[in-house]
Design a protein around this motif. Sequence first.
Motif, PDB file in Angstrom:
ATOM      1  N   PHE A  92       0.809  -1.218   0.000  1.00 15.01           N
ATOM      2  CA  PHE A  92       0.000   0.000   0.000  1.00 15.01           C
ATOM      3  C   PHE A  92       0.839   1.263   0.000  1.00 15.01           C
ATOM      4  N   GLU A  93       1.920   1.284   0.780  1.00 14.54           N
ATOM      5  CA  GLU A  93       2.858   2.398   0.742  1.00 14.54           C
ATOM      6  C   GLU A  93       4.221   1.915   1.205  1.00 14.54           C
TER       7      GLU A  93
ATOM      8  N   GLY B 194      -0.125  -9.157   5.636  1.00 15.13           N
ATOM      9  CA  GLY B 194       0.398 -10.395   6.204  1.00 15.13           C
ATOM     10  C   GLY B 194       0.649 -11.489   5.192  1.00 15.13           C
ATOM     11  N   TYR B 195      -0.257 -11.641   4.226  1.00 15.17           N
ATOM     12  CA  TYR B 195      -0.067 -12.705   3.237  1.00 15.17           C
ATOM     13  C   TYR B 195       1.149 -12.443   2.360  1.00 15.17           C
ATOM     14  N   GLY B 196       1.482 -11.181   2.166  1.00 10.58           N
ATOM     15  CA  GLY B 196       2.693 -10.857   1.419  1.00 10.58           C
ATOM     16  C   GLY B 196       3.932 -11.354   2.139  1.00 10.58           C
ATOM     17  N   TYR B 197       3.980 -11.193   3.466  1.00 10.57           N
ATOM     18  CA  TYR B 197       5.110 -11.693   4.244  1.00 10.57           C
ATOM     19  C   TYR B 197       5.141 -13.221   4.256  1.00 10.57           C
ATOM     20  N   LEU B 198       3.976 -13.856   4.284  1.00 10.36           N
ATOM     21  CA  LEU B 198       3.935 -15.315   4.275  1.00 10.36           C
ATOM     22  C   LEU B 198       4.473 -15.876   2.961  1.00 10.36           C
ATOM     23  N   ARG B 199       4.169 -15.206   1.850  1.00 10.86           N
ATOM     24  CA  ARG B 199       4.658 -15.665   0.547  1.00 10.86           C
ATOM     25  C   ARG B 199       6.178 -15.623   0.466  1.00 10.86           C
ATOM     26  N   LYS B 200       6.781 -14.677   1.192  1.00 10.54           N
ATOM     27  CA  LYS B 200       8.236 -14.480   1.096  1.00 10.54           C
ATOM     28  C   LYS B 200       9.016 -15.127   2.233  1.00 10.54           C
ATOM     29  N   ASN B 201       8.312 -15.711   3.210  1.00 14.24           N
ATOM     30  CA  ASN B 201       8.995 -16.294   4.376  1.00 14.24           C
ATOM     31  C   ASN B 201       8.421 -17.679   4.673  1.00 14.24           C
TER      32      ASN B 201
ATOM     33  N   LYS C 190      -1.791  -4.892 -10.256  1.00 17.57           N
ATOM     34  CA  LYS C 190      -0.427  -4.350 -10.235  1.00 17.57           C
ATOM     35  C   LYS C 190       0.266  -4.647  -8.918  1.00 17.57           C
ATOM     36  N   TYR C 191      -0.484  -4.560  -7.824  1.00 19.71           N
ATOM     37  CA  TYR C 191       0.117  -4.743  -6.507  1.00 19.71           C
ATOM     38  C   TYR C 191      -0.202  -6.107  -5.884  1.00 19.71           C
ATOM     39  N   GLU C 192      -0.646  -7.044  -6.727  1.00 17.38           N
ATOM     40  CA  GLU C 192      -0.904  -8.432  -6.313  1.00 17.38           C
ATOM     41  C   GLU C 192      -1.846  -8.491  -5.112  1.00 17.38           C
ATOM     42  N   LEU C 193      -2.917  -7.704  -5.174  1.00 20.03           N
ATOM     43  CA  LEU C 193      -3.911  -7.682  -4.114  1.00 20.03           C
ATOM     44  C   LEU C 193      -5.175  -8.441  -4.487  1.00 20.03           C
ATOM     45  N   LYS C 194      -5.118  -9.157  -5.573  1.00 23.41           N
ATOM     46  CA  LYS C 194      -6.254  -9.990  -5.988  1.00 23.41           C
ATOM     47  C   LYS C 194      -6.182 -11.341  -5.293  1.00 23.41           C
TER      48      LYS C 194
END
Length: 242
Positions: A35-36, A180-187, A238-242
Motif C-alpha cells: 500500500f505504501e 500479512g499474506y505478502g510476508y507469508l509468501r516471502k517467508n 499491479k500490486y498483487e492484491l487480488k
Amino acid sequence: MKKFLISVAILVAGFGYANAGEVLKFGTNATYPPFEYIDENSKVAGFDIDLVNELSKRVGFEYEMINMSFDGLIPALKSGKIDAIVAAMSATPERKKAVDFTKPYYHTENLYILKADNGEVKSKDDLKGKKIGVQLGTAQEQTSRKLEGVKTTPTKDIFTSILALKNGKIDAVLVDTSIGYGYLRKNSDLVEFLVEPDGSEGFSIAFDKDKNNELIAKIDAEVEKMKEDGSYEALLKKYELK
C-alpha cells in the motif's frame, strides 16, 4: 515527530479543492507494502499513492505526500499539519469519533502469524501468556490489547514485528491480511494461524471532522467509477492484491 517530505506536488487542473497556490498534504506511513513503501528511487510508492494520483486527476486537486509515523497521522491531521491521511488506515468506530472517512476502498481481516516450527500454539486460548507483535497505532494493536493474558508488543512498522517473530523475541504477529499474506509468501518459516474480522469498515481515506464533505463525496463517486471502468481492478493486479 520526525517527518520526511518525500514527493513533490503533482499539479493537476480541475475543480480546485485546494485554494490557489495551496496543495493538499496527504500523510502516509511508507512501511506498509504494497500500500505504501519507499521504492528504489527513494520515493513513496504503492497502491495508495497510485490511487491518490488517479483521484487527483479525476477530482481535480494538487497534492504532496508526507511520510510520518503511523501513530502520528491522526494527531497531525487534527493539528492541521496535513490535510488528509492515506495509509491503509482502517475506518474503526474509535477513529470515526475524531475524523471523517471516505467509503472503504479495500476490505481486509486480522491475520495471526506464527513461526512454522511453533509447537505450543494450537488454539487462540494458547496465546495467553504470549507476546504478540503489532504495528503501533493500528487496529491490530487495539485488538491485541483486548486479548486476555496477552502481552502486546508494538513496533513502529510491521517489518520490525516480523523480524522479532523470526528471531524468537515474540510469539506471534497480528497484522491485516493484505499485508500479512505478502510476508507469508516471502517467508517459508512463517505460517498463517488464524484469520478473523478486524471490526472495521475497511481501508479509507481520512479527513478532519466536518471540513471536507464535498471532497469526500467526490472521491467516493470517482472510486466507484474506477471500479466500473476497470482502473481499480488494474491497481489490484499491479500490486498483487487480488
